[in-house]
Motif scaffolding. Sequence first.
Motif: not given
Length: 159
Positions: A6, A57-59, A76-78, A106-107, A110-111
């Motif tokens: 990370s 909040d980006k990974s 991104d979280t999306d 990671r994706a 993610l919910q």
Amino acid sequence: SIVIRSADPDDAAGACEVVCNSIVHACTRDHLRDPQRLLRWLQNKTVDNFAAGARTDKSGFIALIDGRAVGIALIDTDGDIRLCYVRAERLGQGIGGGLLDAMIARACVLQGVTRIHTHSTLAAKGFYQRRGFVAAGAPLAEDGMTSYPLALSLGAPLF
């Protein structure tokens, strides 16, 4: 050996250097060595912007060889891949694939994320397609260059 971890704000200078190197030397099919296109593309690639991005909040992920930054990626979280760059002289060594694998992993946790997507350069389009990405819309003209919307289905989310 390649270490992928990370990214954090302390990685900003290395990340900025990787991205600028990759854009200038590996993305020539996109900017066509046009100084104005290059200037527009590079203008927001600053250490401060990378450090600020690492605090959101980006990974982000960074690839290192012998402690030196050789690749950087951000999702991104999306599930939107914001960037994935490798130093030009390190292309073809598995660094981009490792960064992409980290973003996919990671994706997957993610919910609600069932696919990841990106607007690829011409230079990176084949890389994504070899990894299973497919066209997700018509090419887009941006700042005198073309980007290619691509997506990869992840199946059902884990949560």
